[in-house]
Design a protein around this motif. Structure first.
Motif, short mmCIF file in Angstrom:
data_model
loop_
_atom_site.label_atom_id
_atom_site.label_comp_id
_atom_site.label_asym_id
_atom_site.label_seq_id
_atom_site.Cartn_x
_atom_site.Cartn_y
_atom_site.Cartn_z
N UNK A 86 0.83 -1.20 0.00
CA UNK A 86 0.00 0.00 0.00
C UNK A 86 0.87 1.26 0.00
N UNK A 87 1.93 1.22 0.78
CA UNK A 87 2.85 2.36 0.81
C UNK A 87 3.57 2.48 -0.53
N UNK A 88 3.99 1.33 -1.07
CA UNK A 88 4.71 1.34 -2.34
C UNK A 88 3.84 1.89 -3.46
N UNK A 89 2.57 1.49 -3.49
CA UNK A 89 1.67 1.97 -4.54
C UNK A 89 1.44 3.47 -4.45
N UNK A 90 1.27 3.97 -3.22
CA UNK A 90 1.06 5.40 -3.07
C UNK A 90 2.27 6.19 -3.55
N UNK A 91 3.45 5.74 -3.19
CA UNK A 91 4.66 6.42 -3.65
C UNK A 91 4.81 6.31 -5.17
N UNK A 92 4.46 5.14 -5.71
CA UNK A 92 4.56 4.96 -7.15
C UNK A 92 3.60 5.90 -7.89
N UNK A 93 2.40 6.07 -7.39
CA UNK A 93 1.43 6.94 -8.04
C UNK A 93 1.94 8.37 -8.16
N UNK A 107 11.75 11.01 -1.40
CA UNK A 107 10.66 11.98 -1.36
C UNK A 107 11.19 13.40 -1.46
N UNK A 108 12.25 13.69 -0.71
CA UNK A 108 12.82 15.04 -0.73
C UNK A 108 13.31 15.42 -2.13
N UNK A 109 13.99 14.46 -2.77
CA UNK A 109 14.53 14.78 -4.09
C UNK A 109 13.43 14.91 -5.14
N UNK A 110 12.36 14.15 -5.02
CA UNK A 110 11.25 14.30 -5.96
C UNK A 110 10.67 15.70 -5.88
N UNK A 112 3.91 15.34 -3.93
CA UNK A 112 5.13 14.62 -3.55
C UNK A 112 5.54 14.98 -2.13
N UNK A 113 5.39 16.24 -1.77
CA UNK A 113 5.76 16.70 -0.43
C UNK A 113 4.89 16.06 0.65
N UNK A 114 3.59 15.93 0.35
CA UNK A 114 2.66 15.45 1.37
C UNK A 114 2.53 13.93 1.44
N UNK A 115 2.70 13.25 0.31
CA UNK A 115 2.30 11.84 0.26
C UNK A 115 3.40 10.85 -0.08
N UNK A 116 4.60 11.30 -0.35
CA UNK A 116 5.69 10.36 -0.60
C UNK A 116 6.54 10.18 0.65
N UNK A 117 7.43 9.19 0.62
CA UNK A 117 8.24 8.85 1.79
C UNK A 117 9.71 8.70 1.44
N UNK A 118 10.56 8.95 2.42
CA UNK A 118 11.98 8.61 2.34
C UNK A 118 12.17 7.24 3.00
N UNK A 119 13.01 6.41 2.41
CA UNK A 119 13.32 5.10 2.99
C UNK A 119 14.72 5.13 3.58
N UNK A 120 14.83 4.79 4.86
CA UNK A 120 16.14 4.77 5.50
C UNK A 120 17.05 3.73 4.85
N UNK A 121 16.48 2.59 4.42
CA UNK A 121 17.31 1.53 3.83
C UNK A 121 17.87 1.93 2.48
#
Length: 470
Positions: free
Chosen positions: A41-48, A111-114, A235-244
């Motif tokens: 679900x997280x992956x799909x939201x970021x992909x969208x 997310x930040x770079x997007x 992108x600012x509100x709904x994407x995520x940064x991954x620590x890994x």
């Protein structure tokens, strides 16, 4: 708000342990339970949102491909070769921009770079909107304005590198295919919409007057401002940064020592480089070779190439990316021969049919090559970790993920040089011989070398990659 989810070695995972709006501290898409309950679900939201932002990047990258066909009508007195240079320059800058763009998600966060990369796209659209209303603009200054559209090309590497971390290995080809396919579709959209909107003054956000010939060329830039704003905020509100997915530049630059990084960079020029290069050159190529045909039909090429790209990734997931790429390149050689024949015959229907086939094949090849890249690094690292137990395997997979992410950005950068070389090749060929034949002959010879490299490294039965069916 997204949950931090921590995978553990037992095959289960700890539930929500911490909440943070932008960052996810632990990510393990290969864990089936984690993926089904939370990860997908997280992956799909970021992909969208990644697709939406990348779509704008491609549209703005190729915006000059259609604008230059109207510059003479608007009062600009540039030669045919200069017009091809204006088409080619965003391709060159986009290729160069992809090198830093590809490394940035792992440094500052995906997310930040997007957000940053998408916000930079306001520069090319606003500069275009201004300079196309100034017919006295010297060529060198217009060339600089066109060059800023290369920021759009840079977004691809960062986007693909970022998305590669969100998905399990079995779905990477499909996910990256959709991300790139919807992004690529921006090329078709810009070549379809811009000609339609150039004649309407009410579209202008600033109530500007038409340029020469009654055209509102500035609309080609201004039309993107509202949706670009949505892309940045989304992108600012709904994407995520991954620590890994975090890594220093030094850790990522290790890919420069990997032979397969260079081999795939070369091959990727034949697939994505061809797609973006033909997309950039197609409108002007139609106008020079078939002046009685409207260049507005050029959107069909990027459209079919973009729509088919996700299916190239899906097909590669099922039967192997190297195999799909191999047969695609062979078919591309046939399509180039067809283009050469119908240009010589001055048969536009045959010319268009062969070019649409070529665009379709580049789309399939784009999807298959991008699926191959993570598979190659995974196979290499797992081969090196044989006999080291589960700990060694886990470390190998982590290293493969980081290197593959960096390689996706780097290879995307090298591949996009086709956006410069193909339009310049056509321009030089037409200037030297009056037709595109010389350029097409060079492209054909290049495809043959890619077929051989693909077979030698990834399909010979003696290689670890063939055994892994990359």
């Amino acid at each position: 708000m997204v949950d931090h989810v921590k995978p553990v070695d037992t095959g289960t995972y700890v539930g929500p342990v911490q909440r943070n709006r932008t960052s996810i501290s632990d990510w393990n898409p290969e864990n089936e339970k984690f993926w089904e309950s939370t990860g997908k679900y997280i992956a799909r939201r970021n992909l969208n949102w990644s697709m939406f932002a990348l779509h704008h990047g491609f549209a703005i990258w190729l915006i000059w491909s259609i604008v230059v066909t109207r510059l003479p009508q608007a009062g600009f007195h540039y030669t045919t070769d200069q017009l091809f240079q204006l088409v080619a320059m965003p391709g060159l800058i986009g290729s160069l921009a992809r090198f830093p763009y590809g490394f940035m998600p792992a440094i500052v966060g995906g997310r930040n770079w997007t957000v940053i990369a998408t916000a930079l796209l306001f520069i090319p659209v606003l500069s275009l909107a201004y300079f196309v209303t100034q017919p006295e603009t010297p060529f060198w200054l217009m060339l600089i304005a066109a060059a800023t559209a290369g920021f759009g090309g840079g977004t691809f590497s960062g986007s693909m590198a970022n998305m590669s971390f969100f998905w399990p290995a079995r779905l990477k080809g499909t996910a990256l295919g959709w991300n790139a396919g919807v992004g690529n579709l921006g090329v078709s959209v810009v070549q379809l919409l811009v000609p339609l909107l150039l004649g309407f003054g009410f579209i202008s956000l600033y109530l500007t007057t038409p340029t020469g010939g009654g055209l509102y060329l500035q609309n080609a830039g201004l039309m993107w401002i509202p949706t670009l704003t949505v892309a940045v905020i989304g992108a600012y509100l709904f994407m995520n940064n991954l620590a890994v997915a975090r890594a220093t530049l030094k850790e990522q630059l290790v890919i420069l020592k990997r032979k397969q990084n260079w081999v795939m960079s070369y091959i990727y020029i034949s697939t994505f480089g061809s797609f973006i290069g033909y997309s950039a050159a197609f409108p002007l190529l139609i106008k020079t070779q078939f002046p009685e045909i409207t260049a507005g039909i050029a959107f069909l090429g990027p459209l079919v190439g973009s729509v088919i790209r996700p299916f190239g990734g899906i097909l590669a997931d099922k039967i192997g990316g190297a195999k799909v790429t191999f047969w695609t390149l062979i078919a591309m050689c046939g399509a180039v021969l067809g283009v050469m024949y119908f240009v010589h015959q001055k048969n536009f229907v045959g010319f268009l049919t062969m070019f649409l086939a070529l665009f379709t094949l580049t789309g399939i090849g784009n999807g298959s090559t991008y699926m191959t890249i993570p598979a190659i690094f995974r196979a290499q690292k797992l081969s090196e970790a044989e006999g080291q137990g589960e700990t060694g395997r886990a470390l190998a997979l982590k290293a493969a993920g980081l290197e593959a992410g960096a390689a996706l950005g780097f290879i995307g950068a090298v591949g996009s040089v086709g956006g410069f070389l193909i339009p310049r090749g056509f321009g030089a060929s037409i200037a030297a011989s009056g037709g595109p034949y010389l350029a097409l002959e060079v492209f054909l010879a290049f495809y043959v070398t890619c077929i051989w490299l693909n077979w030698w490294y990834y399909m010979r039965k003696s290689t670890i990659f063939a055994k892994a069916n990359v």
